[in-house]
Design a protein around this motif. Structure first.
Motif, PDB file in Angstrom:
ATOM      1  N   GLU A  70       0.833  -1.201   0.000  1.00 21.88           N
ATOM      2  CA  GLU A  70       0.000   0.000   0.000  1.00 21.88           C
ATOM      3  C   GLU A  70       0.870   1.254   0.000  1.00 21.88           C
ATOM      4  OE1 GLU A  70      -0.507  -2.488   2.163  1.00 21.88           O
ATOM      5  OE2 GLU A  70      -2.536  -3.214   1.832  1.00 21.88           O
ATOM      6  N   GLY A  71       1.890   1.254   0.867  1.00 20.26           N
ATOM      7  CA  GLY A  71       2.808   2.393   0.931  1.00 20.26           C
ATOM      8  C   GLY A  71       3.593   2.575  -0.351  1.00 20.26           C
ATOM      9  N   ASN A  72       4.027   1.454  -0.955  1.00 19.26           N
ATOM     10  CA  ASN A  72       4.770   1.523  -2.212  1.00 19.26           C
ATOM     11  C   ASN A  72       3.914   2.126  -3.325  1.00 19.26           C
ATOM     12  OD1 ASN A  72       6.866   0.291  -0.905  1.00 19.26           O
ATOM     13  ND2 ASN A  72       6.540  -1.711  -1.818  1.00 19.26           N
ATOM     14  N   ILE A  73       2.671   1.691  -3.420  1.00 17.73           N
ATOM     15  CA  ILE A  73       1.773   2.204  -4.461  1.00 17.73           C
ATOM     16  C   ILE A  73       1.458   3.673  -4.211  1.00 17.73           C
ATOM     17  CG2 ILE A  73      -0.537   1.978  -5.473  1.00 17.73           C
ATOM     18  CD1 ILE A  73       1.380  -0.218  -6.343  1.00 17.73           C
ATOM     19  N   GLU A  74       1.236   4.043  -2.951  1.00 18.01           N
ATOM     20  CA  GLU A  74       0.954   5.443  -2.625  1.00 18.01           C
ATOM     21  C   GLU A  74       2.123   6.337  -3.032  1.00 18.01           C
ATOM     22  OE1 GLU A  74      -0.296   8.258   1.163  1.00 18.01           O
ATOM     23  OE2 GLU A  74      -0.185   6.096   1.415  1.00 18.01           O
ATOM     24  N   CYS A  75       3.350   5.930  -2.701  1.00 18.62           N
ATOM     25  CA  CYS A  75       4.532   6.706  -3.088  1.00 18.62           C
ATOM     26  C   CYS A  75       4.653   6.817  -4.605  1.00 18.62           C
ATOM     27  CB  CYS A  75       5.799   6.081  -2.512  1.00 18.62           C
ATOM     28  SG  CYS A  75       5.938   6.283  -0.728  1.00 18.62           S
ATOM     29  N   LEU A  76       4.396   5.716  -5.295  1.00 15.74           N
ATOM     30  CA  LEU A  76       4.470   5.718  -6.752  1.00 15.74           C
ATOM     31  C   LEU A  76       3.462   6.698  -7.348  1.00 15.74           C
ATOM     32  CD1 LEU A  76       5.484   4.423  -9.435  1.00 15.74           C
ATOM     33  CD2 LEU A  76       3.566   2.838  -9.195  1.00 15.74           C
ATOM     34  N   LEU A  77       2.227   6.666  -6.879  1.00 11.85           N
ATOM     35  CA  LEU A  77       1.193   7.556  -7.414  1.00 11.85           C
ATOM     36  C   LEU A  77       1.505   9.021  -7.103  1.00 11.85           C
ATOM     37  CD1 LEU A  77      -2.044   5.526  -6.642  1.00 11.85           C
ATOM     38  CD2 LEU A  77      -0.951   5.891  -8.864  1.00 11.85           C
ATOM     39  N   ILE A  78       2.020   9.295  -5.916  1.00 10.40           N
ATOM     40  CA  ILE A  78       2.369  10.672  -5.551  1.00 10.40           C
ATOM     41  C   ILE A  78       3.525  11.175  -6.421  1.00 10.40           C
ATOM     42  CG2 ILE A  78       3.372  12.097  -3.713  1.00 10.40           C
ATOM     43  CD1 ILE A  78       1.606  10.476  -1.755  1.00 10.40           C
ATOM     44  N   GLN A  79       4.514  10.298  -6.695  1.00 12.19           N
ATOM     45  CA  GLN A  79       5.632  10.693  -7.551  1.00 12.19           C
ATOM     46  C   GLN A  79       5.164  10.977  -8.971  1.00 12.19           C
ATOM     47  OE1 GLN A  79       8.491   7.568  -7.353  1.00 12.19           O
ATOM     48  NE2 GLN A  79       9.215   8.114  -5.299  1.00 12.19           N
ATOM     49  N   LEU A  80       4.271  10.133  -9.480  1.00  8.60           N
ATOM     50  CA  LEU A  80       3.824  10.275 -10.868  1.00  8.60           C
ATOM     51  C   LEU A  80       2.825  11.413 -11.062  1.00  8.60           C
ATOM     52  CD1 LEU A  80       3.364   6.532 -11.851  1.00  8.60           C
ATOM     53  CD2 LEU A  80       5.214   8.058 -12.542  1.00  8.60           C
ATOM     54  N   LEU A  81       1.902  11.578 -10.108  1.00  5.04           N
ATOM     55  CA  LEU A  81       0.790  12.507 -10.312  1.00  5.04           C
ATOM     56  C   LEU A  81       0.803  13.726  -9.400  1.00  5.04           C
ATOM     57  CD1 LEU A  81      -2.005   9.816 -10.656  1.00  5.04           C
ATOM     58  CD2 LEU A  81      -0.762  10.948 -12.491  1.00  5.04           C
ATOM     59  N   GLU A  82       1.755  13.828  -8.516  1.00  7.12           N
ATOM     60  CA  GLU A  82       1.905  14.917  -7.550  1.00  7.12           C
ATOM     61  C   GLU A  82       0.797  14.883  -6.500  1.00  7.12           C
ATOM     62  OE1 GLU A  82       2.258  18.615  -9.564  1.00  7.12           O
ATOM     63  OE2 GLU A  82       3.963  17.955 -10.758  1.00  7.12           O
ATOM     64  N   ARG A  83       1.142  15.259  -5.294  1.00  8.61           N
ATOM     65  CA  ARG A  83       0.233  15.167  -4.143  1.00  8.61           C
ATOM     66  C   ARG A  83      -1.016  16.025  -4.326  1.00  8.61           C
ATOM     67  NH1 ARG A  83       0.224  13.020   0.674  1.00  8.61           N
ATOM     68  NH2 ARG A  83       2.386  12.440   0.708  1.00  8.61           N
ATOM     69  N   ASP A  84      -0.919  17.168  -4.994  1.00  5.85           N
ATOM     70  CA  ASP A  84      -2.062  18.066  -5.162  1.00  5.85           C
ATOM     71  C   ASP A  84      -3.189  17.428  -5.972  1.00  5.85           C
ATOM     72  OD1 ASP A  84      -0.529  19.871  -3.804  1.00  5.85           O
ATOM     73  OD2 ASP A  84       0.159  20.921  -5.611  1.00  5.85           O
ATOM     74  N   THR A  85      -2.893  16.383  -6.718  1.00  2.63           N
ATOM     75  CA  THR A  85      -3.890  15.708  -7.545  1.00  2.63           C
ATOM     76  C   THR A  85      -4.946  15.005  -6.696  1.00  2.63           C
ATOM     77  OG1 THR A  85      -2.173  15.309  -9.173  1.00  2.63           O
ATOM     78  CG2 THR A  85      -4.177  14.031  -9.404  1.00  2.63           C
ATOM     79  N   PHE A  86      -4.563  14.559  -5.513  1.00  9.74           N
ATOM     80  CA  PHE A  86      -5.440  13.731  -4.692  1.00  9.74           C
ATOM     81  C   PHE A  86      -6.181  14.547  -3.640  1.00  9.74           C
ATOM     82  CE2 PHE A  86      -1.790  11.187  -6.021  1.00  9.74           C
ATOM     83  CZ  PHE A  86      -2.441  10.235  -6.772  1.00  9.74           C
ATOM     84  N   SER A  87      -7.446  14.212  -3.433  1.00 10.18           N
ATOM     85  CA  SER A  87      -8.214  14.863  -2.371  1.00 10.18           C
ATOM     86  C   SER A  87      -7.864  14.214  -1.031  1.00 10.18           C
ATOM     87  CB  SER A  87      -9.712  14.724  -2.636  1.00 10.18           C
ATOM     88  OG  SER A  87     -10.128  13.399  -2.388  1.00 10.18           O
ATOM     89  N   SER A  88      -8.386  14.790   0.028  1.00 10.01           N
ATOM     90  CA  SER A  88      -8.115  14.228   1.358  1.00 10.01           C
ATOM     91  C   SER A  88      -8.820  12.888   1.553  1.00 10.01           C
ATOM     92  CB  SER A  88      -8.561  15.213   2.440  1.00 10.01           C
ATOM     93  OG  SER A  88      -9.962  15.456   2.320  1.00 10.01           O
ATOM     94  N   LEU A  89      -9.801  12.594   0.698  1.00  9.52           N
ATOM     95  CA  LEU A  89     -10.530  11.323   0.797  1.00  9.52           C
ATOM     96  C   LEU A  89      -9.794  10.164   0.136  1.00  9.52           C
ATOM     97  CD1 LEU A  89     -14.138  12.589   0.001  1.00  9.52           C
ATOM     98  CD2 LEU A  89     -13.122  12.145   2.242  1.00  9.52           C
ATOM     99  N   PHE A  90      -8.739  10.470  -0.621  1.00 15.61           N
ATOM    100  CA  PHE A  90      -7.990   9.434  -1.323  1.00 15.61           C
ATOM    101  C   PHE A  90      -7.329   8.493  -0.321  1.00 15.61           C
ATOM    102  CE2 PHE A  90      -3.894   7.942  -2.986  1.00 15.61           C
ATOM    103  CZ  PHE A  90      -4.339   7.227  -4.072  1.00 15.61           C
ATOM    104  N   ALA A  91      -7.517   7.204  -0.536  1.00 12.87           N
ATOM    105  CA  ALA A  91      -6.908   6.204   0.345  1.00 12.87           C
ATOM    106  C   ALA A  91      -6.664   4.932  -0.448  1.00 12.87           C
ATOM    107  CB  ALA A  91      -7.807   5.912   1.530  1.00 12.87           C
ATOM    108  N   ILE A  92      -5.574   4.285  -0.146  1.00 13.30           N
ATOM    109  CA  ILE A  92      -5.308   2.965  -0.713  1.00 13.30           C
ATOM    110  C   ILE A  92      -5.703   1.962   0.351  1.00 13.30           C
ATOM    111  CG2 ILE A  92      -3.543   1.387  -1.555  1.00 13.30           C
ATOM    112  CD1 ILE A  92      -2.106   3.779  -2.702  1.00 13.30           C
ATOM    113  N   GLU A  93      -6.786   1.262   0.093  1.00 12.10           N
ATOM    114  CA  GLU A  93      -7.311   0.315   1.076  1.00 12.10           C
ATOM    115  C   GLU A  93      -6.566  -1.004   1.040  1.00 12.10           C
ATOM    116  OE1 GLU A  93     -11.439   0.108   0.178  1.00 12.10           O
ATOM    117  OE2 GLU A  93     -11.831   2.128   0.937  1.00 12.10           O
TER     118      GLU A  93
END
Length: 163
Positions: A70-93
């Protein structure tokens, strides 16, 4: 006789009322059955629509920290799409990694199926095995490729009556 006649008329009216009520209840029951089927269909549709929010990302290289996918995927998505892309509701379950190269199962000519969530079912010698851990599957494949038949680390689900 007159009293008996009135009494029979009264009984006939009561029987008629009971029969009418029974037919009304039967039609109501049929209507409720149709409503139940419609509601079940709607619930199934809503459940399927709720799953549409899931993303399936394939071909992500697995790191050595497999326990924290979960942490690996979250880091990957943040690197690729930047943190501002995601709302506060975004979660990797949940995040699932591949259990092993599925080509190995094909080479051994084993019947297998992927089950939800992240379980692999393999049929060997008319026995079903369920793998939820890639380490157990890797050990199992090593023994099969070496010609061994032991499957002590794998849970047997059930035996089919195969011929």
């Amino acid at each position: 006789m007159d009293r008996h006649g009135k009494w029979l008329d009264k009984l006939e009216r009561r029987i008629s009322e009971v029969e009418d009520g029974q037919s009304t209840m039967s039609s109501g029951q049929a209507k409720m059955g149709k409503e139940l089927v419609a509601l079940q269909t709607e619930v199934d549709d809503l459940e399927a629509r709720s799953l549409r929010n899931n993303l399936c990302i394939v071909d992500v290289a697995e790191s050595t920290a497999i326990d924290n996918m979960e942490g690996n995927i979250e880091c990957l998505l943040i690197q690729l799409l930047e943190r501002d892309t995601f709302s506060s509701l975004f979660a990797i379950e949940s995040a699932h990694h591949s259990l092993a190269g599925k080509r190995q199962l094909q080479d051994l000519r084993l019947e297998y199926r992927m089950l939800y969530p992240a379980r692999l079912r393999v049929m060997v010698d008319c026995k079903l095995f369920l793998f939820t851990d890639h380490k157990n599957l890797a050990q199992f494949l090593k023994r099969r490729m070496a010609g061994g038949r032991g499957c002590k680390t794998v849970d047997t689900l059930s035996q089919n009556g195969c011929d």
